[in-house]
Motif scaffolding. Structure first.
Motif, PDB file in Angstrom:
ATOM      1  N   TYR A  26       0.839  -1.205   0.000  1.00 14.94           N
ATOM      2  CA  TYR A  26       0.000   0.000   0.000  1.00 14.94           C
ATOM      3  C   TYR A  26       0.873   1.253   0.000  1.00 14.94           C
ATOM      4  O   TYR A  26       1.022   1.928   0.998  1.00 14.94           O
ATOM      5  N   ARG A  27       1.463   1.533  -1.139  1.00 15.43           N
ATOM      6  CA  ARG A  27       2.411   2.626  -1.197  1.00 15.43           C
ATOM      7  C   ARG A  27       1.741   3.982  -0.980  1.00 15.43           C
ATOM      8  O   ARG A  27       2.216   4.810  -0.229  1.00 15.43           O
ATOM      9  N   GLN A  28       0.594   4.130  -1.666  1.00 13.22           N
ATOM     10  CA  GLN A  28      -0.137   5.392  -1.542  1.00 13.22           C
ATOM     11  C   GLN A  28      -0.539   5.638  -0.089  1.00 13.22           C
ATOM     12  O   GLN A  28      -0.380   6.741   0.434  1.00 13.22           O
ATOM     13  N   ALA A  29      -1.040   4.591   0.546  1.00  6.15           N
ATOM     14  CA  ALA A  29      -1.495   4.712   1.926  1.00  6.15           C
ATOM     15  C   ALA A  29      -0.324   5.064   2.835  1.00  6.15           C
ATOM     16  O   ALA A  29      -0.469   5.830   3.783  1.00  6.15           O
ATOM     17  N   ALA A  32       0.497   8.751   2.378  1.00  8.68           N
ATOM     18  CA  ALA A  32      -0.569   9.534   3.009  1.00  8.68           C
ATOM     19  C   ALA A  32      -0.442   9.471   4.531  1.00  8.68           C
ATOM     20  O   ALA A  32      -0.576  10.484   5.220  1.00  8.68           O
ATOM     21  N   GLY A  33      -0.143   8.275   5.045  1.00  8.80           N
ATOM     22  CA  GLY A  33      -0.027   8.098   6.484  1.00  8.80           C
ATOM     23  C   GLY A  33       1.135   8.884   7.063  1.00  8.80           C
ATOM     24  O   GLY A  33       0.993   9.557   8.094  1.00  8.80           O
ATOM     25  N   ALA A  35       2.548  11.534   5.808  1.00  8.68           N
ATOM     26  CA  ALA A  35       2.230  12.958   5.718  1.00  8.68           C
ATOM     27  C   ALA A  35       1.289  13.352   6.856  1.00  8.68           C
ATOM     28  O   ALA A  35       1.455  14.404   7.489  1.00  8.68           O
ATOM     29  N   ARG A 128       7.372   4.528   8.144  1.00  9.74           N
ATOM     30  CA  ARG A 128       6.575   5.468   8.925  1.00  9.74           C
ATOM     31  C   ARG A 128       7.352   6.091  10.079  1.00  9.74           C
ATOM     32  O   ARG A 128       6.990   7.163  10.551  1.00  9.74           O
TER      33      ARG A 128
ATOM     34  N   ASP B 178      -6.367   5.042  -1.721  1.00  9.75           N
ATOM     35  CA  ASP B 178      -5.715   4.605  -0.484  1.00  9.75           C
ATOM     36  C   ASP B 178      -5.279   5.759   0.409  1.00  9.75           C
ATOM     37  O   ASP B 178      -4.566   5.567   1.375  1.00  9.75           O
ATOM     38  N   SER B 179      -5.695   6.959   0.054  1.00 13.05           N
ATOM     39  CA  SER B 179      -5.161   8.115   0.785  1.00 13.05           C
ATOM     40  C   SER B 179      -6.127   8.671   1.805  1.00 13.05           C
ATOM     41  O   SER B 179      -6.058   9.833   2.161  1.00 13.05           O
ATOM     42  N   GLU B 181      -6.311   8.422   4.863  1.00 15.16           N
ATOM     43  CA  GLU B 181      -5.711   8.946   6.084  1.00 15.16           C
ATOM     44  C   GLU B 181      -5.374  10.424   5.969  1.00 15.16           C
ATOM     45  O   GLU B 181      -5.392  11.165   6.949  1.00 15.16           O
ATOM     46  N   LEU B 182      -5.061  10.849   4.757  1.00 10.54           N
ATOM     47  CA  LEU B 182      -4.743  12.250   4.528  1.00 10.54           C
ATOM     48  C   LEU B 182      -5.900  13.150   4.949  1.00 10.54           C
ATOM     49  O   LEU B 182      -5.690  14.255   5.444  1.00 10.54           O
ATOM     50  N   THR B 185      -5.975  14.697   8.455  1.00 10.64           N
ATOM     51  CA  THR B 185      -5.214  15.893   8.845  1.00 10.64           C
ATOM     52  C   THR B 185      -6.151  17.078   9.030  1.00 10.64           C
ATOM     53  O   THR B 185      -5.943  17.897   9.907  1.00 10.64           O
TER      54      THR B 185
END
Lengths: 270, 270, 339
Positions: A26-29, A32-33, A35, A128, B178-179, B181-182, B185
């Protein structure tokens, strides 16, 4: 005998690797996490720095401003290694009955889940832990350890923190065998655990009686301890011993509870 | 307009059906609700611990901060109650359930908001109301008609602002599934931020979370009017009572973003 | 009821390629210039292998997806622009995703749908009663949806799609995963709906017996194009598959060779039963029976039509009727699962 042991270790190693890969996809996740961790870190730093501004510098609960800022970034990084908010998977498997598959395999379910969680944490450590800490190092004043052994101890302590957290989540998930649905229990745990572990504010800020009480719980061992090891706040040995005691205690309790759960499933058929 | 009214009617039926379902598991509901109350309490604990160390944060005393905290908590809690299930959007997209949403003769947003209505989220509102009641009853505020009106309007405007934040931020999932979580914020992060006077924060973080995401209008500015204080950062007085206008603009903005996002999903966008 | 003109839809996808996993953006055409019309009251089977573009077409017909190019009208409406108006007039059943509320009893889901579609209570009650009766829902109306078996749930899904009396019912793989009896019951119900209520049916499936029992017309697509469109019988003739006359003779007989139009003879039980495969465009069953009767006394006869599987397979082998590149279509062997 020796080959047995080797096969056994190999099995759990595989599971851990699978855990690593599972999250690595889950690269995108992940981006996002990381960030998100950084933005929350900024908010936390803002609030805690205001305390120092209000009292004109100095130290609070044994932490000066630089240490506090370092504390926040380490906490933001450790957050996803420790995973306060996970643990619903096992509960759901118990609730839906899928857990019989886990129980029917020739492994120790607790060890298997721990292996998977370790793999997950391993990935979290790379993807992370590093970004928020790096961000904190570059953008803010950072408290560097004055001893090369400190980072090593920090990693050991982080691993123990993850094991303690796993132990607690595993115990709570198992209650689903009796409560049918332990999402409520886990929900309450998720809500309070991070605060009690020192995520929002260092436990050193708490009044003396609360601090004492908290050290009788496993919560400080999940976050406060590895951070304290890194910023060299208190005795590293005492912190690590506290962690080991809780890790052993929680895992053994989990093993006991698991056994009676299995008995319950076998006797009552679920 | 007539459409909005009937949509609301349908929304009500959808919500009522789910509430009946949730109340039938009484003990689980009580525990979940308690968890949400606690979630709001942990933020309260953090504030109280900080004030056990200092007398003011960002130039405001504990009472003022608690007023801001409770107004923010009330706004966030209500928004979470109304549109919180939009959290499920990635699941809807992934499982294709969003297609089912598109097949019904109703607005997509209303359906999604009603899809997983959780009455337990009332827990946050209860805690916030309790703190608000305590602060108001123990402070000697100068009550005028205008201030009473402001007190009633503020949580509603705040709810609309937070709902807009929820909707706009979740829309990102239509592009980057998958984002999710963003989005935290600005939703949970926004809630965290708005619970404190914006004077606590500095730099672009403050600019972003106070004005771009209009967090300052949720609780901080209205609280200034209620306690009769000028903004230490020099905002003109009129700016402190325009929250309803800001709410309206946020809602329009969020609706536009959502429409674009759905259009993108259906394939005319980008 | 449905008018699709040169309907196309492409998707942009990124995929990783090469050893360095570079991301490449490319356009994938899911539906390529598809045209067809469906009249009110028809029952059309829309078939094709996985990835042929069936679901994409369905999504465009129902307003979920906007076509990249081309035009589509359903019930006289533009699905993508008039999604909500259209939603009130059509019913859609997805075999693999539910439109019911997982935690609520079936009956309560139906009540919610009444509010959503704003169906008058009396109409709603009437249709619900009818479906309850015909689909046998009575036993599990108060059971939460999550506890229903797949067959029960599917009956619930179909009811849910019909409560607002749609003119058009679109079913995407409605029988997937169902047991034989549930399949049977569903098909009978749908056939009845089509003939009695004149509800137009469009169903996608790769269970060909769905088509055989339900649909007089078949639309075959592959790789985003229409391969064939027409009544099943006509397609059978068109692809040139042989029909088979099975004759049971009074006594063992040598293989009946040399009959006009017959391409293959197989014998069973010492020639007591003979299977004569013949080409439908060169002779008829009647002519053939007469010819056989001249050679040996007949006890019984029957005609076996070519299996629909074979028809479809032949269609894939042949390629599109209006093919620009006929040679490009090779027969996918494993894509069609026999039911």
């Amino acid at each position: 005998m020796l080959t047995d042991v080797r096969a056994l270790i190999g099995c759990y190693l595989r599971i851990a690797l699978a855990g690593f890969h599972r999250y690595a996809t889950y690269r995108q996740a992940t981006v996002a996490g990381a960030a998100t961790n950084i933005v929350f870190g900024l908010i936390r730093v803002g609030i805690l720095a205001a305390v120092y501004t209000a009292q004109g510098g100095g130290s609070v609960g044994g932490y000066d401003l630089t240490t506090t800022v370092t504390y926040v970034w380490l906490g933001q990084g450790l957050l996803s290694i420790v995973e306060f908010w996970g643990g619903t998977e096992l509960t759901n498997r118990i609730r839906t009955g899928a857990v019989v598959v886990d129980l029917s395999r020739p492994w120790n379910p607790q060890a298997a889940l721990l292996a998977e969680d370790t793999g997950r944490a391993g990935f979290a450590a790379l993807a992370r832990l590093v970004p928020p800490v790096l961000f904190g190092m570059v953008v803010f004043p950072f408290r560097w350890p004055d001893n090369p052994w400190v980072p090593v101890l920090f990693l050991v302590s982080a691993l123990l923190a993850m094991v303690v957290s796993f132990g607690a989540r595993f115990l709570l998930s198992l209650t689903a065998f009796w409560l049918l649905d332990s999402r409520g229990v886990l929900g309450v745990y998720q809500v309070v655990s991070s605060t009690l572990a020192g995520l929002e504010i260092p436990l050193g800020y708490f009044p003396g009686w609360a601090r004492t009480a908290l050290w009788f719980t496993p919560f400080p061992a999940m976050l406060q301890s590895p951070i304290d090891v890194f910023v060299q706040h208190g005795s590293a040995v005492a912190l690590l011993v506290h962690q080991v005691v809780w890790a052993v205690l929680l895992l053994s309790l989990g093993q006991l509870l698991l056994r009676s759960a299995v008995r319950k499933v076998v006797v009552q058929g679920g | 307009m007539a459409d909005a009214v009937t949509s609301f009617g349908t929304y009500r039926h959808l919500v009522a059906a789910q509430v009946r379902g949730q109340l039938s598991y009484r003990s689980s509901f009580v525990l979940n609700c308690f968890g949400q109350m606690l979630a709001q309490c942990t933020d309260l604990v953090v504030i109280l611990v900080l004030f056990s160390r200092v007398a003011s944060l960002g130039g405001f005393g504990v009472r003022d901060v608690l007023l801001i905290y409770s107004l923010a908590g009330l706004s966030f809690g209500l928004a979470d109650l109304v549109v919180g299930s939009i959290d499920q959007l990635p699941t809807f997209i992934r499982t294709g359930e969003f297609d089912v949403v598109l097949l019904r003769p109703l607005g997509t947003l209303a359906q999604l908001a009603a899809s997983d209505f959780q009455l337990r989220r009332l827990g946050r509102v209860i805690t916030a109301l309790g703190v608000l009641g305590y602060v108001l009853s123990t402070s000697d505020l100068d009550w005028t008609v205008a201030r009473v009106a402001l007190l009633v309007v503020t949580p509603l405007a705040g709810m609309v602002i937070f709902s807009s934040i929820f909707v706009a931020a979740s829309s990102v999932c239509f592009w980057f599934i998958d984002s999710r979580e963003l989005a935290n914020t600005v939703t949970y992060g926004g809630s965290y931020f708005t619970s404190y006077p914006i004077t606590v924060f500095t730099g672009w973080l403050r600019t972003f979370l106070a004005y771009v995401v209009p967090g300052a209008f949720v609780a901080y500015y209205p609280a200034l009017v209620l306690i009769g204080r000028a903004d230490p950062l020099g905002a003109p007085t009129w700016l402190c009572s325009v929250s309803p206008v800001v709410a309206l603009l946020s809602a329009l903005g969020a609706a536009t973003v959502w429409r674009r996002a759905v259009r993108h999903y259906r394939g005319t966008g980008s | 009821m449905i008018e699709a003109t040169e309907l196309s839809r492409s998707f942009r996808v990124t995929r990783k390629s090469g050893r360095r996993l570079r991301r490449i953006r490319e356009e994938v055409v899911a539906v390529r210039s598809v045209s067809f019309t469906v009249e009110a009251g028809e029952a059309v089977g829309y078939i094709g292998p996985n990835g042929a573009g069936k679901s994409t077409t369905i999504k465009m017909l129902t307003g979920i997806l906007v076509p990249t190019s081309g035009r589509v009208r359903v019930c006289g409406l533009d699905p993508s622009r008039q999604r909500i108006d259209l939603a009130r007039r059509i019913g859609v059943v997805f075999g693999q995703r539910s439109q019911l509320w997982w935690d609520l009893p079936l009956a309560e889901s139906f009540q919610l749908l009444r509010h959503i579609y704003r169906t008058p209570p009396s109409d709603h009650a009437e249709r619900l009663e009818e479906c309850t009766e015909l689909l046998g829902l009575k036993g599990f109306l108060t059971t939460p949806v999550r506890q229903l078996s797949l067959g029960q749930r599917m009956r619930g899904e179909v009811t849910a799609a019909l409560l607002h009396a749609p003119e058009l019912l679109v079913l995407d793989e409605p029988t997937i995963g169902l047991d034989l009896e549930s399949k049977q019951r569903l098909r009978e119900f749908l056939a009845e709906l089509n003939t009695r209520r004149r509800t137009t049916l469009v169903l996608t499936t790769h269970a060909l017996d769905d088509i055989e029992r339900l649909c007089r017309r078949m639309l075959v697509i592959d790789r985003g194009r229409v391969l064939a469109d027409g009544p099943l019988e006509r397609l059978r003739v068109e692809v040139g598959l042989e029909r088979t006359l099975v004759v049971d003779l009074e006594r063992p007989t040598a293989p009946l060779r040399g009959l006009a139009g017959v391409v293959e003879v197989r014998t069973e039980t010492d020639g007591r039963r003979q299977r004569l495969s013949f080409q439908a465009d060169r002779t008829t069953a009647a002519a053939l029976i007469t010819a056989v009767a001249r050679q040996a006394p007949i006890h019984d006869v029957s005609v076996v039509e070519p299996e629909i599987d074979d028809v479809v397979r032949r269609l894939y082998a042949r390629g599109p009727t209006t093919a620009e590149h006929p040679g490009r279509f090779d027969a996918p062997n494993d894509v069609l699962r026999a039911p």
